[in-house]
Design a protein around this motif. Structure first.
Motif, PDB file in Angstrom:
ATOM      1  N   ARG A   1     -49.809  -4.463   7.721  1.00  0.00           N
ATOM      2  CA  ARG A   1     -49.651  -4.570   6.266  1.00  0.00           C
ATOM      3  C   ARG A   1     -50.726  -5.453   5.653  1.00  0.00           C
ATOM      4  NH1 ARG A   1     -44.708  -8.668   4.658  1.00  0.00           N
ATOM      5  NH2 ARG A   1     -45.451 -10.459   5.803  1.00  0.00           N
ATOM      6  N   ALA A   2     -51.230  -6.437   6.442  1.00  0.00           N
ATOM      7  CA  ALA A   2     -52.262  -7.322   5.908  1.00  0.00           C
ATOM      8  C   ALA A   2     -53.573  -6.588   5.679  1.00  0.00           C
ATOM      9  CB  ALA A   2     -52.475  -8.499   6.854  1.00  0.00           C
ATOM     10  N   ALA A   3     -53.749  -5.453   6.343  1.00  0.00           N
ATOM     11  CA  ALA A   3     -54.978  -4.684   6.172  1.00  0.00           C
ATOM     12  C   ALA A   3     -54.867  -3.635   5.077  1.00  0.00           C
ATOM     13  CB  ALA A   3     -55.338  -4.007   7.495  1.00  0.00           C
ATOM     14  N   ASN A   4     -53.729  -3.577   4.401  1.00  0.00           N
ATOM     15  CA  ASN A   4     -53.543  -2.609   3.336  1.00  0.00           C
ATOM     16  C   ASN A   4     -54.577  -2.832   2.247  1.00  0.00           C
ATOM     17  OD1 ASN A   4     -52.366  -1.458   0.788  1.00  0.00           O
ATOM     18  ND2 ASN A   4     -50.833  -0.789   2.264  1.00  0.00           N
ATOM     19  N   PRO A   5     -55.306  -1.804   1.846  1.00  0.00           N
ATOM     20  CA  PRO A   5     -56.381  -2.009   0.861  1.00  0.00           C
ATOM     21  C   PRO A   5     -55.886  -2.501  -0.490  1.00  0.00           C
ATOM     22  CG  PRO A   5     -55.990   0.330   1.266  1.00  0.00           C
ATOM     23  CD  PRO A   5     -55.234  -0.412   2.308  1.00  0.00           C
ATOM     24  N   HIS A   6     -54.634  -2.206  -0.835  1.00  0.00           N
ATOM     25  CA  HIS A   6     -54.125  -2.657  -2.121  1.00  0.00           C
ATOM     26  C   HIS A   6     -54.017  -4.181  -2.178  1.00  0.00           C
ATOM     27  CE1 HIS A   6     -52.853   1.558  -1.908  1.00  0.00           C
ATOM     28  NE2 HIS A   6     -52.956   1.541  -3.217  1.00  0.00           N
ATOM     29  N   ARG A   7     -53.905  -4.818  -1.016  1.00  0.00           N
ATOM     30  CA  ARG A   7     -53.823  -6.268  -0.985  1.00  0.00           C
ATOM     31  C   ARG A   7     -55.089  -6.896  -1.563  1.00  0.00           C
ATOM     32  NH1 ARG A   7     -55.052 -10.107   3.976  1.00  0.00           N
ATOM     33  NH2 ARG A   7     -56.790  -8.673   3.956  1.00  0.00           N
ATOM     34  N   TYR A   8     -56.229  -6.235  -1.375  1.00  0.00           N
ATOM     35  CA  TYR A   8     -57.496  -6.830  -1.771  1.00  0.00           C
ATOM     36  C   TYR A   8     -57.637  -6.923  -3.285  1.00  0.00           C
ATOM     37  CZ  TYR A   8     -58.612  -6.274   3.124  1.00  0.00           C
ATOM     38  OH  TYR A   8     -58.578  -6.357   4.487  1.00  0.00           O
ATOM     39  N   ALA A   9     -56.952  -6.071  -4.030  1.00  0.00           N
ATOM     40  CA  ALA A   9     -56.986  -6.190  -5.490  1.00  0.00           C
ATOM     41  C   ALA A   9     -56.369  -7.520  -5.919  1.00  0.00           C
ATOM     42  CB  ALA A   9     -56.251  -5.022  -6.136  1.00  0.00           C
ATOM     43  N   TRP A  10     -55.253  -7.889  -5.277  1.00  0.00           N
ATOM     44  CA  TRP A  10     -54.609  -9.157  -5.597  1.00  0.00           C
ATOM     45  C   TRP A  10     -55.451 -10.337  -5.130  1.00  0.00           C
ATOM     46  CZ3 TRP A  10     -50.698 -10.365  -8.689  1.00  0.00           C
ATOM     47  CH2 TRP A  10     -49.845  -9.327  -9.104  1.00  0.00           C
ATOM     48  N   LEU A  11     -56.024 -10.238  -3.937  1.00  0.00           N
ATOM     49  CA  LEU A  11     -56.856 -11.336  -3.441  1.00  0.00           C
ATOM     50  C   LEU A  11     -58.100 -11.520  -4.308  1.00  0.00           C
ATOM     51  CD1 LEU A  11     -56.581 -10.838   0.426  1.00  0.00           C
ATOM     52  CD2 LEU A  11     -55.297 -12.390  -1.055  1.00  0.00           C
ATOM     53  N   ALA A  12     -58.686 -10.396  -4.778  1.00  0.00           N
ATOM     54  CA  ALA A  12     -59.839 -10.497  -5.669  1.00  0.00           C
ATOM     55  C   ALA A  12     -59.435 -11.125  -7.003  1.00  0.00           C
ATOM     56  CB  ALA A  12     -60.445  -9.117  -5.897  1.00  0.00           C
ATOM     57  N   PHE A  13     -58.280 -10.763  -7.510  1.00  0.00           N
ATOM     58  CA  PHE A  13     -57.768 -11.348  -8.754  1.00  0.00           C
ATOM     59  C   PHE A  13     -57.557 -12.850  -8.596  1.00  0.00           C
ATOM     60  CE2 PHE A  13     -53.789 -12.489 -11.084  1.00  0.00           C
ATOM     61  CZ  PHE A  13     -54.329 -12.534 -12.350  1.00  0.00           C
ATOM     62  N   ALA A  14     -56.901 -13.248  -7.499  1.00  0.00           N
ATOM     63  CA  ALA A  14     -56.656 -14.671  -7.266  1.00  0.00           C
ATOM     64  C   ALA A  14     -57.971 -15.431  -7.094  1.00  0.00           C
ATOM     65  CB  ALA A  14     -55.769 -14.852  -6.032  1.00  0.00           C
ATOM     66  N   GLY A  15     -58.910 -14.828  -6.362  1.00  0.00           N
ATOM     67  CA  GLY A  15     -60.199 -15.486  -6.167  1.00  0.00           C
ATOM     68  C   GLY A  15     -60.962 -15.659  -7.466  1.00  0.00           C
ATOM     69  N   LEU A  16     -60.905 -14.659  -8.350  1.00  0.00           N
ATOM     70  CA  LEU A  16     -61.598 -14.748  -9.630  1.00  0.00           C
ATOM     71  C   LEU A  16     -60.966 -15.814 -10.517  1.00  0.00           C
ATOM     72  CD1 LEU A  16     -63.792 -13.688 -11.489  1.00  0.00           C
ATOM     73  CD2 LEU A  16     -62.225 -11.879 -12.231  1.00  0.00           C
ATOM     74  N   LEU A  17     -59.628 -15.901 -10.498  1.00  0.00           N
ATOM     75  CA  LEU A  17     -58.957 -16.931 -11.287  1.00  0.00           C
ATOM     76  C   LEU A  17     -59.425 -18.324 -10.891  1.00  0.00           C
ATOM     77  CD1 LEU A  17     -55.199 -15.862 -11.568  1.00  0.00           C
ATOM     78  CD2 LEU A  17     -56.965 -15.753 -13.320  1.00  0.00           C
ATOM     79  N   PHE A  18     -59.583 -18.545  -9.588  1.00  0.00           N
ATOM     80  CA  PHE A  18     -60.008 -19.855  -9.117  1.00  0.00           C
ATOM     81  C   PHE A  18     -61.500 -20.076  -9.364  1.00  0.00           C
ATOM     82  CE2 PHE A  18     -61.433 -22.823  -5.793  1.00  0.00           C
ATOM     83  CZ  PHE A  18     -60.576 -23.886  -6.054  1.00  0.00           C
TER      84      PHE A  18
END
Length: 475
Positions: A71-88
């Protein structure tokens, strides 16, 4: 037990212990944020401790995600990680990048005014670089809670959701106690303000937001109990009574907080939760009757709430604040004035009619204030966040109805916070920011769950869930 079976048993036991430890760490951080982070302006020792605790927790959660199951490799996860990274990244970059890249009519006029008095113009993208860097650290606990919640198994995510409800009830109990105590009492964490059933918060509107979240989660539990109810299961009745009691307390307390938007959001959120759970137990006359009765109650309650809002008109100052925020933001476009610059810049730019004894701390619209502070990068972050939300909803709706209840409910509760942010600023408090992060982690974790719902296992898991539902078991 020997060989491969022994290794498998040992690995499963270790994984279970790690999940429990991760849940305990996430719960501890969430409690610390909610109890000590109820103000958008004051940051005491508790908030600082939460930021320090978030650092190792972020590393641990990242390690868990990297070494987790598919589940950690699910590509949809990266949209959230990119969002969180951009916020920071936005506030960090604002504190270090030069002012030359920012531009804007307002910045040019400010430099000219300062030059008349022999003062150098701000040299960074942000007009308040120290405040921008502080805003980045402000995000750390929420990012850690989101990452850890995302890495937890489904059972642990349910426990995290239950903790959110428990914290809301505790805040409500504290708020009731505050009404009978003097303003300077130890029960009031913000004695500079008169107690108004604030609970852990400085602003009763944010207490209302947390109550809406708790009622939404409790409504989901009640819907599951009603859908799976069978005679002879008294524990199910107990769960349903507790959930109904939480909803009742929230419904009674919300008008007392003075939050009219909170009342409307409570009705809409619970109606969405009931509609979302109905496909899991539809088919009988009883289920259709429950759905019709729930929607009728929601419609009547919404009608009465809207009439109440017309009679008790909300303070008209918020409209001019939002409009002026947009005008100032346009002068500092396209890169914004910087995170943390709202208060001094608004005081400088506001007309005399809006200058008051107390300073204006926020725009009472999270999205307008983000545009004010970060311009085009903020718009990019909001678009990326909307995409991540849409992808999560899409994945949840593709799951069998019996499996998606917790994820959809967490997403509805998160949507209530985001909707309230249109007329208020709950996400400016560490408390509600942490709660929103927990809900997002739960929703995404449920959407990309790997307990047999991927590929060929999806149909098998759905059949098993239906069988459990038919036997009165909660999936």
């Amino acid at each position: 037990m020997r060989g491969a079976d022994a290794d498998h048993h040992h690995g499963g036991h270790t994984h279970d212990l790690q999940s429990r430890a991760g849940l305990m760490a996430a719960c501890a951080l969430l409690v610390l944020c909610v109890v000590s982070g109820g103000s958008s302006q004051e940051s005491g020792a508790g908030v600082f401790a939460a930021q320090l605790l978030a650092l190792p927790l972020l590393g641990w959660a990242g390690w868990r995600l990297l070494h987790a199951t598919p589940r950690a490799a699910n590509p949809h996860r990266y949209a959230w990680l990119a969002f969180a990274g951009l916020l920071f990244a936005i506030p960090v970059l604002q504190s270090v990048l030069p002012a030359g890249m920012a531009g804007g009519e307002g910045r040019t006029a400010l430099a000219a005014d300062l030059g008349r008095f022999g003062v150098e113009a701000p040299s960074r993208w942000s007009l308040a670089p120290a405040a921008s860097l502080a805003a980045a650290f402000h995000l750390l606990p929420a990012l850690a809670i989101f990452a850890m919640a995302l890495s937890l198994p489904a059972a642990a995510q349910r426990r995290l959701a239950q903790l959110v409800v428990a914290l809301a009830v505790a805040s409500l109990v504290l708020g009731v106690a505050q009404l009978g105590a003097p303003q300077e009492s130890a029960l009031n964490p913000y004695p500079q303000w008169a107690a108004a059933m604030n609970g852990f918060f400085a602003n009763p509107n944010h207490q209302a937001t947390l109550l809406v979240v708790a009622a939404t989660l409790a409504c989901a539990r009640l819907a599951m109990v009603v859908g799976a109810w069978r005679p002879g299961r008294p524990h199910r009745v107990t769960h349903g009574v507790v959930a109904a009691l939480v909803m009742l307390l929230a419904a009674v307390a919300l008008p007392l907080t003075g939050s009219r938007a909170g009342v409307v959001l409570l009705i809409l959120s619970c109606a969405l939760v009931v509609a979302a759970h109905w496909p899991a137990w539809r088919g009988g006359v009883r289920s259709r009757a429950v759905l019709v009765a729930s929607m009728a109650i929601a419609a009547i309650a919404l009608f009465l709430a809207l009439r109440w809002m017309q009679v008790e008109a909300i303070d008209e100052l918020r409209g001019p604040l939002r409009a002026l925020t947009g005008e100032i933001a346009a002068r500092y476009a396209p890169m914004g004035a910087g995170m943390g610059s709202y208060v001094p810049l608004f005081e400088q730019e506001a007309p005399r009619e809006l200058l008051m004894a107390n300073y204006v701390n926020h725009a009472h619209n999270e999205y307008a204030q983000w545009w004010f502070a970060a311009g085009a990068p903020a718009l990019l972050a909001m678009v990326l966040g909307s995409i991540a939300l849409a992808l999560t909803l899409r994945m949840l709706l593709r799951q069998p109805a019996q499996l998606r209840g917790l994820g959809v409910t967490a997403l509805v509760a998160l949507g209530a916070i985001l909707a309230h942010s249109w007329v208020d600023y709950p996400l400016r408090t560490p408390a509600m920011l942490a709660v929103a992060a927990a809900l997002a982690g739960i929703a995404v974790g449920q959407a990309i769950r790997d307990d047999g719902t991927h590929n060929g296992g999806r149909r098998h898991a759905g059949a098993a869930a239906i069988d459990r539902s038919q036997r009165g078991m909660t999936p």
